[in-house]
Design a protein around this motif. Structure first.
Motif: not given
Lengths: 96, 539, 211
Positions: A1-2, A5-6, A9, A50-52
């Motif tokens: 998951m991280i 996100y990266i 981003w 980010f907001m799932h």
């Protein structure tokens, strides 16, 4: 998951660079379209990851989209007035 | 054992706790509904006071009772108070709050504390507007058109706007609460198409409240900003466009009229089925028509701007769309009528109000079609024709539905029965008074009497006097329920759980209900309005 | 341990309702900003060259940096929710703190930009002095600029307030993997404020940079 996100981003920062860079290229009316398309893309990936939203039930998608859809209604109908005023103006005198 | 004692000793939401804290800090949706009932009744009589002064002035052709500027304030405050502080909250915040959890078998709304906050926001907004009235009021009309409101008016524009802004958040929170409640808290077995139509209409109303109100919030905020800091957003001298204000204003304010009427339709669907003991004709059509009204209602706002200077193309589009929006309303009227046909009708007060609604709303709605036609609108816009049109819907429609709903659910809310004969008398007086007040206004408008003028041509006096006479009868009609409903709290016979023998989960629990609504969670296995009478309903 | 509010039947229903409620609230915010955006769009269409000239007066470096700052803050916010999900309280608090730091940097840069505009005499109103052509229409641009970014800044300040509350609650140990809904909801709000800026930046700063 991280990792996701990266990646998101990084994509967002990349799109930021793209939108700033594209602003300096003379594309006429397409400047606005490009900028808005990039903005929409950024908004969508923020919402999805980010907001799932991607992992949310369908009902949430409906309400996430409802605001923007309603905004579209407001813009379309209101701007249609401005777009057509020059061509089909309201008569200045209604009665002779 | 007398029924009086049963009411006294059983614990329910009214007697479970006493004292001002238990009311002002309540999170029980039923108590919140009653808090709203008291507040909006106050504002109704305040708005009615302004109406009285208006009708007194209009008894004689010259503007002899008030100066023009004062008269401008009277009709402005009448509109603002009635629309924002009475009609918009009335049915949803009183009956919706009270009944929605009961009707879906829930213990409360999804966000009870937000519900209480909604009431406090309403009261704060109302108090600020009251301060504005005391400090002189506004003379801009409830429509706040720029550049008059933003640049030239000397009234309490900013203070009034702040009051309306805050009350708007009350509306948004109520709508938000209802949407989440209806989506997530229905009892087992209560599928969407088994819901009472009251729920469908309030859901549609909530959608409008949530999506429309923010736009008027920002629009009025812009007017306030322009006044406070002299930044001319709508100032023609800077290139600002007053018509832009109108687009933004009416984008909310047209759907707002559906916020006002859809809950009335919600009530009528219940009144008609209960008091004709009949399944609704065409359930799905009525359900979908509420959603259709909510959605299409957002696409027609330009019909308030036919003579404002918007382009003819836009006017034509809005005119066509305005015709379309009448269709789902007509569907409802047809279906209610078909439900009544061969029903087992009891002409008690709620049914009288429902029938009144159906007839008067139809007249109001049809005259709306006249106004939607560009050519007719050019002649009757800003005349009393428009005034009559919207009063037929707001007063002949929503107000009567509101009263019908209060009477219908009075036993549930208070545990008492109201006096039926007095209620019928009041309903008839209201109907007569209403028509005498507003029918002449259709004629006046057609003959050319402009609205928002405190003086008028001599030939309009007879009709104006009729209208004022009707208003005095109407006032009597409104005072009567105040009197006998309060009377019934002490002296009315105790009501049992289901005095009408109606279907619906709210009637399966005691009158008044316990705080937690249901002792046993209901499980729903039947369609709505499952009355014995076989009806040729469309499945 | 999530406290189950009395009106809900189970924790899942409560979470579903809370999240839906927040998304509906965000929809209202879209319409709120959207109204002002309509006004902006109308005037930009009518007075494009004045808006283009005025837009070029905005500091693109500061604007881009600010956008990057907010995008980073969205990452840290997402990470905060991630940590809350796993019960890592210390990291949760740290990421909320980082988010707040980035938000504060954003506001600092914004207010610096406002100050610059004040010095240039570009605050709309009585003291507005425009050096280019078409001062009236340029003034409309700056009115829209201040209202849009001002409303956005207000929402950021509220966001910082929310984050402080979340940080305190988190530090007190109120959030567990079974219950971190407020963090999630706070995250949704924060990301939304970021999305608004994602639209405001190109609309205000990048009208016509290519001349």
């Amino acid at each position: 998951m991280i990792r996701t996100y990266i990646k998101v981003w990084a994509a967002l920062l990349g799109l930021l660079a793209l939108t700033v860079g594209a602003a300096y290229v003379p594309l006429g009316p397409f400047n606005t379209i490009t900028a808005m398309s990039i903005a929409v893309t950024k908004a969508v990936i923020i919402a999805l990851y980010f907001m799932h939203l991607r992992y949310s039930p369908r009902l949430t998608w409906v309400f996430a989209g409802a605001g923007f859809f309603w905004l579209l209604l407001l813009f379309t109908l209101a701007l249609s007035d401005y777009a057509t005023r020059r061509y089909m103006p309201s008569p200045t005198v209604w009665l002779p | 054992m007398s029924t009086e004692q049963i009411v006294e000793t059983r614990e329910h939401y009214l007697n479970c706790a006493f004292g001002w804290k238990s009311w002002l800090l309540t999170t029980d949706h039923k108590r919140v509904g009653l808090l709203f009932l008291i507040s909006i009744t106050f504002f109704f009589f305040l708005g009615g006071a302004f109406a009285t002064l208006i009708r007194l002035e209009l008894m004689t052709p010259p503007g002899d009772l008030f100066q023009a500027e004062t008269y401008n304030k009277l009709f402005s405050m009448h509109g603002i108070v009635m629309i924002f502080f009475f009609l918009i909250p009335s049915i949803p915040s009183v009956l919706g709050n009270f009944l929605i959890p009961l009707m879906i078998g829930a213990r409360d709304v999804a966000f009870p504390r937000l519900n209480l906050l909604s009431w406090y926001l309403f009261v704060i907004g109302g108090l600020l507007t009251l301060c504005a009235i005391v400090a002189g009021g506004v003379d801009t009309g409830w429509t706040f058109y720029t550049p008059y409101s933003s640049l030239f008016s000397n009234g309490q524009v900013v203070l009034t706007i702040v009051g309306i802004f805050i009350a708007g958040f009350s509306s948004i929170l109520t709508g938000l609460n209802f949407i989440v409640t209806i989506h997530t808290m229905r009892a087992p077995g209560l599928t969407w198409f088994r819901l009472p139509l009251f729920i469908w209409s309030h859901y549609a109303t909530a959608i409008i409240q949530v999506l429309g109100t923010p736009v008027i919030a920002i629009t009025l905020a812009l007017v306030a900003i322009e006044r406070l800091w002299h930044v001319g957003i709508f100032d023609p001298a800077l290139g600002g466009d007053p018509i832009l204000f109108q687009h933004l204003f009416w984008f909310y304010s047209h759907p707002a009229v559906y916020i006002m009427v859809l809950p009335g339709m919600a009530v009528v669907s219940e009144l008609v089925t209960t008091h004709a003991r009949r399944r609704i004709f065409g359930y799905k059509f009525v359900a979908y028509s509420s959603i259709a009204i909510a959605v299409i209602g957002f696409l027609v706002w330009g019909h308030h701007m036919f003579v404002s200077g918007q382009s003819q193309y836009a006017s034509m589009m809005f005119s066509a769309l305005s015709m379309v929006v009448a269709i789902p309303s007509a569907v409802k009227v047809f279906n209610w009528t078909a439900t009544l046909y061969k029903g087992s009708i009891s002409l008690d007060a709620p049914m009288l109000y429902a029938i009144g609604f159906i007839g008067l709303f139809t007249m109001g709605g049809l005259t709306g079609l006249f106004l939607a036609s560009l050519a007719v609108d050019v002649h009757v816009t800003d005349t009393y024709f428009v005034v009559a049109h919207f009063h037929y819907i707001m007063v002949g429609g929503t107000m009567m539905a509101y009263l019908g709903g209060i009477h219908n659910w009075w036993p549930k809310i208070s545990g008492r029965l109201y006096p039926e004969t007095w209620a019928r008398v009041a309903a008839v007086i209201i109907f007569i008074g209403f028509n005498l007040t507003f029918f002449p206004q259709f004629i006046l408008g057609y003959l050319g009497m402009p609205r928002r003028y405190h003086s008028y041509a001599e030939e309009f006096q007879v009709l104006n006097v009729m209208s004022t006479a009707g208003a005095s009868i109407l006032a009597v009609g409104y005072l009567l329920p105040m009197a006998y409903l309060i009377w019934s709290l002490k002296y009315g016979p105790a009501a049992d759980a289901n005095p009408w023998g109606a279907t619906g989960l709210e009637w399966q629990t005691e009158s008044p209900p316990p705080t937690h609504n249901f002792d046993v969670m209901p499980i729903v296995t039947e369609q709505a309005y499952n009355y014995g009478n076989a009806s040729p309903s469309v499945r | 341990m999530e406290t189950l509010a009395h009106q809900f039947d189970d924790v899942e229903q409560q979470r579903e309702a809370s999240t839906l409620g927040m998304w509906i609230f965000l929809a209202t915010e879209v319409l709120f900003f959207g109204g002002m955006l309509l006004a902006y769009s109308v005037y930009r269409t009518l007075y494009f060259s004045a808006f283009a000239e005025a837009s070029r007066d905005l500091d693109i470096v500061l604007g881009s940096v600010n956008t990057a700052v907010l995008l980073c803050s969205s990452l840290t916010m997402a990470m905060a929710v991630y940590q809350a999900e796993r019960g890592n309280v210390k990291r949760l608090v740290r990421f909320i703190g980082l988010t707040m730091l980035l938000g504060t940097i954003f506001l600092a840069i914004k207010f610096y930009e406002y100050y610059e505009k004040y010095k240039e005499g570009l605050i709309p109103g009585a003291h507005f002095t425009w050096h280019g052509s078409d001062a009236d229409h340029a003034s409309l641009f700056f009115i829209a600029y201040f209202i849009l970014t001002g409303m956005h800044a207000l929402h950021m300040i509220v966001g910082l307030g929310l984050m402080s509350v979340l940080a305190i609650l988190a530090w007190k140990g109120r959030f567990t993997p079974a219950y971190y809904t407020p963090v999630e909801l706070g995250g949704l709000y924060w990301h939304f404020v970021d999305v608004v800026w994602v639209f405001l930046f190109p609309l205000l700063y990048l009208v016509h940079r290519s001349s």
